[in-house]
Design a protein around this motif. Structure first.
Motif, mmCIF file in Angstrom:
data_model
loop_
_atom_site.group_PDB
_atom_site.id
_atom_site.type_symbol
_atom_site.label_atom_id
_atom_site.label_comp_id
_atom_site.label_asym_id
_atom_site.label_seq_id
_atom_site.Cartn_x
_atom_site.Cartn_y
_atom_site.Cartn_z
ATOM 1 N N HIS A 1 0.845 -1.193 0.000
ATOM 2 C CA HIS A 1 0.000 0.000 0.000
ATOM 3 C C HIS A 1 0.884 1.249 0.000
ATOM 4 O O HIS A 1 1.908 1.301 0.699
ATOM 5 C CB HIS A 1 -0.904 0.014 1.233
ATOM 6 N N ALA A 2 0.492 2.245 -0.778
ATOM 7 C CA ALA A 2 1.253 3.495 -0.861
ATOM 8 C C ALA A 2 0.425 4.655 -0.334
ATOM 9 O O ALA A 2 -0.750 4.805 -0.682
ATOM 10 C CB ALA A 2 1.672 3.768 -2.295
ATOM 11 N N LEU A 3 1.053 5.471 0.516
ATOM 12 C CA LEU A 3 0.490 6.759 0.922
ATOM 13 C C LEU A 3 1.169 7.816 0.067
ATOM 14 O O LEU A 3 2.384 8.025 0.168
ATOM 15 C CB LEU A 3 0.750 7.028 2.407
ATOM 16 N N LEU A 4 0.411 8.453 -0.793
ATOM 17 C CA LEU A 4 0.964 9.366 -1.792
ATOM 18 C C LEU A 4 0.408 10.766 -1.593
ATOM 19 O O LEU A 4 -0.800 10.950 -1.443
ATOM 20 C CB LEU A 4 0.622 8.857 -3.197
ATOM 21 N N GLY A 5 1.310 11.749 -1.629
ATOM 22 C CA GLY A 5 0.865 13.130 -1.506
ATOM 23 C C GLY A 5 2.042 14.069 -1.428
ATOM 24 O O GLY A 5 3.191 13.648 -1.293
ATOM 25 N N GLY A 6 1.749 15.352 -1.509
ATOM 26 C CA GLY A 6 2.792 16.363 -1.425
ATOM 27 C C GLY A 6 3.281 16.561 -0.003
ATOM 28 O O GLY A 6 2.766 15.970 0.950
ATOM 29 N N SER A 7 4.288 17.407 0.145
ATOM 30 C CA SER A 7 4.851 17.692 1.466
ATOM 31 C C SER A 7 3.778 18.292 2.377
ATOM 32 O O SER A 7 3.002 19.161 1.958
ATOM 33 C CB SER A 7 6.022 18.672 1.338
ATOM 34 N N GLY A 8 3.733 17.802 3.615
ATOM 35 C CA GLY A 8 2.793 18.338 4.598
ATOM 36 C C GLY A 8 1.386 17.809 4.491
ATOM 37 O O GLY A 8 0.481 18.322 5.166
ATOM 38 N N CYS A 9 1.152 16.740 3.691
ATOM 39 C CA CYS A 9 -0.216 16.238 3.527
ATOM 40 C C CYS A 9 -0.628 15.303 4.664
ATOM 41 O O CYS A 9 -1.801 14.971 4.796
ATOM 42 C CB CYS A 9 -0.364 15.523 2.188
ATOM 43 N N GLY A 10 0.340 14.832 5.479
ATOM 44 C CA GLY A 10 0.020 13.968 6.620
ATOM 45 C C GLY A 10 0.442 12.525 6.450
ATOM 46 O O GLY A 10 0.264 11.709 7.361
ATOM 47 N N LYS A 11 1.050 12.173 5.321
ATOM 48 C CA LYS A 11 1.375 10.762 5.054
ATOM 49 C C LYS A 11 2.452 10.226 5.998
ATOM 50 O O LYS A 11 2.332 9.099 6.504
ATOM 51 C CB LYS A 11 1.802 10.575 3.591
ATOM 52 N N THR A 12 3.493 11.013 6.274
ATOM 53 C CA THR A 12 4.539 10.552 7.188
ATOM 54 C C THR A 12 4.012 10.478 8.622
ATOM 55 O O THR A 12 4.368 9.573 9.380
ATOM 56 C CB THR A 12 5.764 11.472 7.112
ATOM 57 N N THR A 13 3.142 11.404 8.996
ATOM 58 C CA THR A 13 2.538 11.369 10.332
ATOM 59 C C THR A 13 1.729 10.081 10.509
ATOM 60 O O THR A 13 1.780 9.449 11.564
ATOM 61 C CB THR A 13 1.632 12.593 10.546
ATOM 62 N N MET A 14 1.011 9.667 9.473
ATOM 63 C CA MET A 14 0.264 8.406 9.543
ATOM 64 C C MET A 14 1.196 7.225 9.777
ATOM 65 O O MET A 14 0.928 6.350 10.609
ATOM 66 C CB MET A 14 -0.516 8.190 8.241
ATOM 67 N N MET A 15 2.293 7.197 9.036
ATOM 68 C CA MET A 15 3.242 6.098 9.183
ATOM 69 C C MET A 15 3.865 6.099 10.578
ATOM 70 O O MET A 15 4.024 5.044 11.200
ATOM 71 C CB MET A 15 4.335 6.197 8.119
ATOM 72 N N ARG A 16 4.215 7.261 11.074
ATOM 73 C CA ARG A 16 4.837 7.354 12.398
ATOM 74 C C ARG A 16 3.861 6.945 13.495
ATOM 75 O O ARG A 16 4.267 6.377 14.510
ATOM 76 C CB ARG A 16 5.366 8.774 12.640
ATOM 77 N N MET A 17 2.564 7.206 13.304
ATOM 78 C CA MET A 17 1.567 6.749 14.282
ATOM 79 C C MET A 17 1.454 5.237 14.252
ATOM 80 O O MET A 17 1.307 4.590 15.295
ATOM 81 C CB MET A 17 0.225 7.421 14.017
ATOM 82 N N LEU A 18 1.519 4.641 13.075
ATOM 83 C CA LEU A 18 1.464 3.187 12.980
ATOM 84 C C LEU A 18 2.702 2.548 13.613
ATOM 85 O O LEU A 18 2.606 1.502 14.256
ATOM 86 C CB LEU A 18 1.344 2.765 11.510
ATOM 87 N N ALA A 19 3.850 3.213 13.455
ATOM 88 C CA ALA A 19 5.085 2.700 14.056
ATOM 89 C C ALA A 19 5.125 2.920 15.563
ATOM 90 O O ALA A 19 5.890 2.265 16.274
ATOM 91 C CB ALA A 19 6.292 3.371 13.404
ATOM 92 N N GLY A 20 4.313 3.864 16.073
ATOM 93 C CA GLY A 20 4.302 4.152 17.506
ATOM 94 C C GLY A 20 5.142 5.345 17.902
ATOM 95 O O GLY A 20 5.257 5.671 19.089
ATOM 96 N N PHE A 21 5.751 6.035 16.929
ATOM 97 C CA PHE A 21 6.589 7.199 17.237
ATOM 98 C C PHE A 21 5.767 8.439 17.526
ATOM 99 O O PHE A 21 6.277 9.410 18.093
ATOM 100 C CB PHE A 21 7.550 7.482 16.085
ATOM 101 N N GLU A 22 4.503 8.432 17.094
ATOM 102 C CA GLU A 22 3.558 9.510 17.403
ATOM 103 C C GLU A 22 2.273 8.877 17.929
ATOM 104 O O GLU A 22 1.910 7.774 17.512
ATOM 105 C CB GLU A 22 3.242 10.355 16.163
ATOM 106 N N GLN A 23 1.604 9.589 18.822
ATOM 107 C CA GLN A 23 0.331 9.121 19.360
ATOM 108 C C GLN A 23 -0.815 9.912 18.737
ATOM 109 O O GLN A 23 -0.747 11.141 18.636
ATOM 110 C CB GLN A 23 0.293 9.305 20.880
ATOM 111 N N PRO A 24 -1.890 9.248 18.299
ATOM 112 C CA PRO A 24 -3.050 9.991 17.774
ATOM 113 C C PRO A 24 -3.646 10.898 18.848
ATOM 114 O O PRO A 24 -3.671 10.549 20.028
ATOM 115 C CB PRO A 24 -4.038 8.882 17.388
ATOM 116 N N THR A 25 -4.126 12.050 18.429
ATOM 117 C CA THR A 25 -4.854 12.928 19.346
ATOM 118 C C THR A 25 -6.214 12.318 19.676
ATOM 119 O O THR A 25 -6.699 12.421 20.799
ATOM 120 C CB THR A 25 -5.026 14.324 18.705
ATOM 121 N N SER A 26 -6.808 11.669 18.683
ATOM 122 C CA SER A 26 -8.055 10.925 18.896
ATOM 123 C C SER A 26 -8.134 9.817 17.859
ATOM 124 O O SER A 26 -7.411 9.807 16.870
ATOM 125 C CB SER A 26 -9.273 11.846 18.781
ATOM 126 N N GLY A 27 -9.030 8.864 18.112
ATOM 127 C CA GLY A 27 -9.158 7.722 17.216
ATOM 128 C C GLY A 27 -8.243 6.584 17.646
ATOM 129 O O GLY A 27 -7.529 6.680 18.649
#
Length: 383
Positions: free
Chosen positions: A53-79
């Motif tokens: 699966h690919a998360l595709l988008g320009g800089s600042g679209c949130g794709k790296t933040t999604m990956m980091r949340m899945l890895a556990g390096f960031e915590q979701p604010t909600s959800g």
């Protein structure tokens, strides 16, 4: 009956089309904020086992933040985030069956290739026998057996990339996360490595999630692509569906090259809509699935390769015909991109494949030409 795919597919794999299949990874209404900035906004996504699966988008679209949340390096604010049906939202990174390969590769410069791959296994207190067997397996998979005792500085960029990949796979995670993994490679090596990644993923039967801003990379690698913008997912589909049936103008414009015609719906006849194009000073016809509302404003999107260019006016039915003048030409070797001025303020791009080395009378600057495209070549966009 399975629906007919749009565009060729690289493998017969589509678990998302069976409603009874449970997702392997699931983001449920996930939001992530950094102060006043919303990086990911109430986002939901399902990814299936063995999917690339690919998360595709320009800089600042949130794709790296999604990956980091899945890895556990960031915590979701909600959800919440589920893996195999288990909520892992608050599970620390080192306890998740997930590994991440970083863009920088992050290899230890003082360690050999063998020791770099073995590092995570040693940290987890694997036995010497198991470490030796696992490292040997990884070296074979990435074709680096002759380089086992070399240091990173003695390797090429592509070889360092493969060491980082082997190290990420050594612990046999359930999910491999790839953060712009090929960005540092030149074009030819990047294409070769993409093929190696696809083959490796299929051989290991693992779930891969890649973050990239490179549309060609996402199209080449992924079973499905999530196109992101401003913390939202705009469309999740196969590469063929994303390219041939974009859900919005943003997606159509982000993936590949495309021509847009602003129109008003003038009429309907069976499955063909008649559009009034003020900018072209003519009417256009397009086949549609859902009937648009009469009088509504729409955008007709047509890929450059769907248009045909000629000196003579085309004959035949079920095609739109326009006349224009060659304004510019970009010779790319395998193809030539023609910019055709069809009105005072509108230029259309079309692509011609250079199938022969020589032509008797090439189309060139300032030539008067005809353009044609079939009724089913365009996509009607309302968003």
């Amino acid at each position: 009956m399975a629906k007919k795919p749009l565009g060729p597919v690289r493998r017969t794999f589509s678990p998302w089309e069976e409603p009874s299949n449970q997702p392997f990874i699931e983001f449920q209404s996930v939001t992530k904020t950094f102060g006043d900035h919303i990086a990911v906004d109430n986002l939901s996504l399902k990814i299936y086992k063995r999917e690339f699966h690919a998360l595709l988008g320009g800089s600042g679209c949130g794709k790296t933040t999604m990956m980091r949340m899945l890895a556990g390096f960031e915590q979701p604010t909600s959800g919440c985030i589920l893996l195999e049906g288990e909520d892992i939202t608050r599970v620390p990174p080192h306890k998740r069956p997930v590994n991440m390969m970083f863009q920088s590769y992050a290899l230890f410069p003082h360690m050999s290739v063998w020791d770099n791959i073995a590092f995570g296994l040693k940290q987890e207190a694997f036995s010497k026998r198991e470490i030796s067997a696992r490292v040997a397996e990884m070296l074979r998979l990435v074709k680096l057996e002759p380089f086992a005792r070399r240091k990173p500085h003695q390797l090429s960029g592509g070889q360092r990339q493969r060491v980082a990949l082997a190290r990420s796979l050594a612990k046999r995670p359930k999910v491999l996360l790839l953060d712009e993994p090929l960005a540092a490679l030149d074009k030819k090596l990047r294409e070769e490595t993409q093929i190696e990644l696809m083959n490796l993923q299929e051989e290991l039967r693992m779930t891969f999630l890649i973050v990239t801003h490179d549309q060609e990379e996402a199209m080449n690698l992924a079973d499905r692509i999530s196109v992101m913008d401003a913390g939202h997912i705009l469309q999740v589909a196969t590469p063929g569906e994303i390219y041939e049936q974009p859900s919005s103008r943003y997606v159509a414009d982000f993936i590949g090259d495309i021509n847009f015609f602003e129109c008003t719906v003038k009429g309907m006849n069976a499955s063909v809509a008649t559009l009034d194009s003020a900018e072209l000073g003519t009417t256009l016809q397009v086949e549609v699935g859902e009937k648009p509302q009469l009088g509504s404003s729409v955008t007709l999107a047509v890929r450059p390769e769907k248009l045909r260019i000629s000196f003579e006016k085309p004959e035949g039915e079920n095609q739109n015909i326009l006349q224009g003048e060659v304004w510019d030409i970009a010779y790319m070797g395998d193809v030539s991109i023609y910019h055709i001025k069809v009105s005072q303020d509108h230029t259309i791009r079309t692509i011609v494949t250079n199938t022969t080395r020589l032509v008797e009378r090439p189309i060139t600057w300032e030539d008067k030409v005809w353009l044609a495209f079939d009724y089913d070549a365009g996509v009607l966009l309302t968003a």
